[in-house]
Scaffold this active site. Structure first.
Site, PDB file in Angstrom:
ATOM      1  N   HIS A   1      86.149  40.918  36.569  1.00  0.00           N
ATOM      2  CA  HIS A   1      86.351  42.355  36.330  1.00  0.00           C
ATOM      3  C   HIS A   1      87.808  42.749  36.573  1.00  0.00           C
ATOM      4  O   HIS A   1      88.688  41.922  36.450  1.00  0.00           O
ATOM      5  CB  HIS A   1      85.359  43.169  37.161  1.00  0.00           C
ATOM      6  CG  HIS A   1      83.949  42.722  36.958  1.00  0.00           C
ATOM      7  ND1 HIS A   1      83.236  42.969  35.809  1.00  0.00           N
ATOM      8  CD2 HIS A   1      83.126  41.972  37.761  1.00  0.00           C
ATOM      9  CE1 HIS A   1      82.031  42.433  35.901  1.00  0.00           C
ATOM     10  NE2 HIS A   1      81.935  41.815  37.067  1.00  0.00           N
TER      11      HIS A   1
ATOM     12  N   GLU B   1      83.128  45.330  43.114  1.00  0.00           N
ATOM     13  CA  GLU B   1      83.151  43.879  42.906  1.00  0.00           C
ATOM     14  C   GLU B   1      84.555  43.380  42.589  1.00  0.00           C
ATOM     15  O   GLU B   1      84.972  42.308  43.067  1.00  0.00           O
ATOM     16  CB  GLU B   1      82.192  43.518  41.769  1.00  0.00           C
ATOM     17  CG  GLU B   1      82.097  42.037  41.476  1.00  0.00           C
ATOM     18  CD  GLU B   1      81.140  41.724  40.345  1.00  0.00           C
ATOM     19  OE1 GLU B   1      80.981  40.528  40.019  1.00  0.00           O
ATOM     20  OE2 GLU B   1      80.555  42.675  39.762  1.00  0.00           O
TER      21      GLU B   1
ATOM     22  N   HIS C   1      82.591  36.064  41.007  1.00  0.00           N
ATOM     23  CA  HIS C   1      81.896  37.342  40.882  1.00  0.00           C
ATOM     24  C   HIS C   1      81.065  37.595  42.127  1.00  0.00           C
ATOM     25  O   HIS C   1      80.904  36.718  42.981  1.00  0.00           O
ATOM     26  CB  HIS C   1      80.993  37.337  39.643  1.00  0.00           C
ATOM     27  CG  HIS C   1      81.734  37.431  38.346  1.00  0.00           C
ATOM     28  ND1 HIS C   1      81.780  38.574  37.590  1.00  0.00           N
ATOM     29  CD2 HIS C   1      82.485  36.516  37.680  1.00  0.00           C
ATOM     30  CE1 HIS C   1      82.516  38.365  36.510  1.00  0.00           C
ATOM     31  NE2 HIS C   1      82.948  37.118  36.539  1.00  0.00           N
TER      32      HIS C   1
ATOM     33  N   GLU D   1      78.630  33.284  41.640  1.00  0.00           N
ATOM     34  CA  GLU D   1      78.205  34.576  42.188  1.00  0.00           C
ATOM     35  C   GLU D   1      78.221  34.444  43.708  1.00  0.00           C
ATOM     36  O   GLU D   1      77.324  33.857  44.309  1.00  0.00           O
ATOM     37  CB  GLU D   1      76.804  34.936  41.696  1.00  0.00           C
ATOM     38  CG  GLU D   1      76.690  35.121  40.191  1.00  0.00           C
ATOM     39  CD  GLU D   1      77.120  36.515  39.729  1.00  0.00           C
ATOM     40  OE1 GLU D   1      77.754  37.237  40.533  1.00  0.00           O
ATOM     41  OE2 GLU D   1      76.819  36.869  38.573  1.00  0.00           O
TER      42      GLU D   1
END
Length: 264
Positions: free
Chosen positions: A13, A27, A80, A145
């Site tokens: 992101h 995040e 992430h 993740e």
């Protein structure tokens, strides 16, 4: 390590795209902090590092994949934080790959196991062929993740164990490089594997040309020499389904493949 290796790290992101948000926590900020810590940990281990971003900017997944492809990196790591529709209902880390086979799956497995060793719950390696940064990168790519941003437990562990988490990811990457370097380039295949074969050549130079082409696209390719012939193979799998997934991926790129058992 025997040769210089390079990893490109993608902090997920950025900019106007914050990713998952929980109680004001974004995040994009967590991933950038972790990216720098992983990069420093890799450099301490003698691995060269590049980044898709080093500040709060947005690039599309396609642009990030292009950055990876132009970086000369051997591996692509995207970082992430996870989230659930109902906050607080899940906890742990997982690695996402294009296909659960070959170098990317090994890459993800090694990272997950290293993260489990420092206290994270390992949710395993999972296929996500629709993710652009996994589908469009030419080198093996893994999206990690690093815990659930909507889990108070995971956030507390993430904040208290940032250095240990970064070191674990770096250790998983080092282990992946070491295992790849130990692979035997010719002959001596271990029995019991399904091999995805892309070509048979009388001239080693022709086989090595195809080998280099496959490796440049991120495939775990190797040579087997027997009876004055050179066999180019792109992956060895215990499960036939994993070999078939790799074969489909190669066929989509125009390779004429077959699956053979080791020793054939």
């Amino acid at each position: 390590m025997a040769v210089m290796r390079k990893v490109i790290i993608d902090a997920g992101h950025g900019g106007e795209e914050p990713g998952a948000i929980y109680n004001g926590r974004q995040e994009k900020n967590d991933t950038l902090q972790l990216a720098f810590d992983v990069g420093n940990a890799l450099e301490r281990r003698g691995i060269q590092v590049a980044y898709t971003r080093v500040n709060d900017v947005y690039d599309s997944p396609y642009e990030k994949a292009m950055m990876g492809n132009q970086s000369g990196a051997d591996l692509f790591l995207s970082l992430h934080r996870n989230a659930m529709p109902v906050p607080g209902t899940a906890s742990g880390v997982e690695s996402l790959v294009y296909s659960d086979g070959g170098t990317a799956a090994l890459f993800g497995k090694n990272i997950d196991e290293a993260l489990a060793s420092v206290g994270w719950t390992d949710l395993g390696v999972k296929e996500r062929p629709g993710l652009v940064v996994l589908r469009r990168t030419k080198m093996p790519a893994v999206l990690v993740e690093a815990g659930f941003i909507d889990s108070e437990k995971d956030n507390a562990f993430f904040d208290a164990n940032m250095a240990a988490t970064a070191d674990a990811i770096a250790d998983g990457i080092v282990k992946t490089f070491e295992e790849l370097e130990r692979r035997v380039p010719v002959s001596g295949e271990e029995p019991g594997f399904y091999l995805v074969q892309t070509g048979i050549y009388r001239l080693r130079s022709n086989a090595e040309r195809e080998l280099s082409e496959l490796r440049a696209q991120g495939f775990p390719a190797f040579l087997t020499a027997r009876d004055n012939l050179y066999y180019v193979r792109a992956g060895a799998f215990r499960e036939l389904d994993s070999a078939a997934a790799m074969e489909r991926r190669l066929r989509n790129l125009g390779y004429n493949t077959i699956i053979v058992k080791s020793g054939q």
